[in-house]
Design an enzyme around this catalytic site. Structure first.
Site, PDB file in Angstrom:
ATOM      1  N   TRP A  35     149.566  59.291  64.679  1.00  0.00           N
ATOM      2  CA  TRP A  35     148.618  58.584  65.545  1.00  0.00           C
ATOM      3  C   TRP A  35     147.314  58.339  64.784  1.00  0.00           C
ATOM      4  CZ3 TRP A  35     148.106  59.852  71.456  1.00  0.00           C
ATOM      5  CH2 TRP A  35     149.355  59.655  72.081  1.00  0.00           C
ATOM      6  N   LYS A  50     149.055  63.228  76.847  1.00  0.00           N
ATOM      7  CA  LYS A  50     150.465  63.573  77.071  1.00  0.00           C
ATOM      8  C   LYS A  50     150.513  64.791  77.988  1.00  0.00           C
ATOM      9  CE  LYS A  50     153.061  65.451  73.754  1.00  0.00           C
ATOM     10  NZ  LYS A  50     153.789  65.249  72.497  1.00  0.00           N
ATOM     11  N   PRO A  61     151.442  65.660  62.539  1.00  0.00           N
ATOM     12  CA  PRO A  61     151.139  65.474  61.121  1.00  0.00           C
ATOM     13  C   PRO A  61     150.227  64.281  60.803  1.00  0.00           C
ATOM     14  CG  PRO A  61     153.319  64.596  61.598  1.00  0.00           C
ATOM     15  CD  PRO A  61     152.815  65.207  62.885  1.00  0.00           C
TER      16      PRO A  61
HETATM   17  C1  LIG Z   1     153.586  66.106  69.238  1.00  0.00           C
HETATM   18  S1  LIG Z   1     152.506  66.852  68.088  1.00  0.00           S
HETATM   19  C2  LIG Z   1     151.356  65.559  67.735  1.00  0.00           C
HETATM   20  C3  LIG Z   1     151.921  64.443  66.907  1.00  0.00           C
HETATM   21  C4  LIG Z   1     150.841  63.471  66.487  1.00  0.00           C
HETATM   22  N1  LIG Z   1     150.339  62.712  67.617  1.00  0.00           N
HETATM   23  C5  LIG Z   1     151.359  62.477  65.472  1.00  0.00           C
HETATM   24  O1  LIG Z   1     151.583  61.337  65.847  1.00  0.00           O
HETATM   25  O2  LIG Z   1     151.537  62.854  64.295  1.00  0.00           O
HETATM   26  C6  LIG Z   1     151.595  67.935  69.104  1.00  0.00           C
HETATM   27  C7  LIG Z   1     150.516  68.693  68.361  1.00  0.00           C
HETATM   28  O3  LIG Z   1     149.652  69.328  69.302  1.00  0.00           O
HETATM   29  C8  LIG Z   1     149.066  70.390  68.589  1.00  0.00           C
HETATM   30  N2  LIG Z   1     148.346  71.282  69.508  1.00  0.00           N
HETATM   31  C9  LIG Z   1     148.846  72.052  70.491  1.00  0.00           C
HETATM   32  N3  LIG Z   1     147.876  72.774  71.062  1.00  0.00           N
HETATM   33  C10 LIG Z   1     146.707  72.438  70.455  1.00  0.00           C
HETATM   34  C11 LIG Z   1     145.351  72.859  70.588  1.00  0.00           C
HETATM   35  N4  LIG Z   1     144.997  73.776  71.498  1.00  0.00           N
HETATM   36  N5  LIG Z   1     144.423  72.313  69.780  1.00  0.00           N
HETATM   37  C12 LIG Z   1     144.782  71.397  68.842  1.00  0.00           C
HETATM   38  N6  LIG Z   1     146.052  70.974  68.651  1.00  0.00           N
HETATM   39  C13 LIG Z   1     147.007  71.486  69.441  1.00  0.00           C
HETATM   40  C14 LIG Z   1     150.247  71.031  67.900  1.00  0.00           C
HETATM   41  O4  LIG Z   1     149.841  71.847  66.838  1.00  0.00           O
HETATM   42  C15 LIG Z   1     151.045  69.797  67.457  1.00  0.00           C
HETATM   43  O5  LIG Z   1     150.794  69.474  66.117  1.00  0.00           O
END
Ligand SMILES: C[S@@+](CC[C@H](N)C(=O)[O-])C[C@H]1O[C@@H](n2cnc3c(N)ncnc32)[C@H](O)[C@@H]1O
Length: 237
Positions: A91, A191, A88
């Site tokens: 970061w 990650k 959301p």
């Molecule tokens: C753990 S969350 C990120 C949290 C974020 N770092 C924060 O601090 O708010 C992981 C995110 O990776 C995104 N994600 C997964 N695959 C993706 C892709 N192919 N392209 C872009 N985003 C992706 C998901 O939609 C999800 O919102």
């Protein structure tokens, strides 16, 4: 007995639980219910969740990056930064606070998320697609990127090895992008779900970055198999 027999609608009204047992021979997902309740209890007691509310961060994940930034100085004012998997936006908030108006931050996610001051956000954007990467690059006007950060996580299927493979695909797509667009001495933070393939990924990174380390911030839940890999001092692709 054929499956059709089991799928016939019930004559009498039945509870969902009975239905599952009688017609699909699947017991009610009690474990899932209790594990999501456990998750909620843990989440509501979590010190980082509470702190994120008072500090106005959108998620507890902000503290993972703050801790890593504190230790390793990954970002500095004036940097060009690409952030993958930003929703959301916690970061994004942290990075944007560090960069201020001098640097440039482009943050993307598959999901939609709210704007963050001084950042270009690209919601509903799959980072792995070449066209989306071109869109990201268009905001840097041919300048190189100083730091590429990815907190991307695949949708969890529950099958450990499938989830690990999906995570590996994501980090390799970030690495491929980073190798083409990172400035000399730039950094990569990703990650990854720890797996038997982690070493292969680390060895690949070592071909291009002088320092490569696994880092696990204190705010990353202990039971989670996620690790972060920080690669710094990009030499050349
Ligand atoms: C753990 S969350 C990120 C949290 C974020 N770092 C924060 O601090 O708010 C992981 C995110 O990776 C995104 N994600 C997964 N695959 C993706 C892709 N192919 N392209 C872009 N985003 C992706 C998901 O939609 C999800 O919102």
């Amino acid at each position: 007995m054929s499956n059709i027999f089991f799928l016939r609608p019930p004559r009498r009204k039945a509870t969902l639980e009975q239905l599952s047992i009688k017609y699909f021979s699947i017991s009610a997902p009690k474990e899932k219910i209790s594990s999501s309740r456990d998750w909620y209890l843990r989440h509501s007691k979590d010190e980082f969740v509470k702190k994120s509310k008072t500090d106005n961060y959108r998620a507890r994940s902000a503290y993972k990056l703050l801790e890593l930034q504190d230790k390793y100085r990954i970002i500095a004012p004036g940097y060009n930064v690409v952030e993958c998997g930003a929703a959301p936006g916690a970061w994004t908030q942290v990075i944007s606070q560090i960069l201020g108006v001098k640097g440039r931050l482009v943050a993307c996610d598959l999901l939609s998320f709210e704007p963050v001051e001084d950042a270009v956000i690209l919601p509903n954007t799959d980072f792995t697609l070449p066209n989306n990467q071109l869109k990201i690059l268009s905001h840097f006007e041919n300048e190189k990127i100083h730091a590429v950060l990815s907190d991307m996580a695949p949708n969890i299927t529950g099958n450990k090895s499938l989830d690990q493979d999906a995570s590996l695909i994501l980090v390799y797509s970030v690495l491929k992008f980073a190798l083409q667009h990172t400035a000399k001495d730039g950094s990569l933070l990703v990650k990854l779900f720890n797996s038997p393939n982690t070493n292969r990924f680390l060895n690949d990174l070592k071909k291009f970055y002088r320092k490569v380390n696994i880092v696990k911030p204190a705010s990353s839940r202990k039971e989670s198999s996620e690790i972060y890999v920080l690669a710094t001092n990009f030499a050349k692709a």
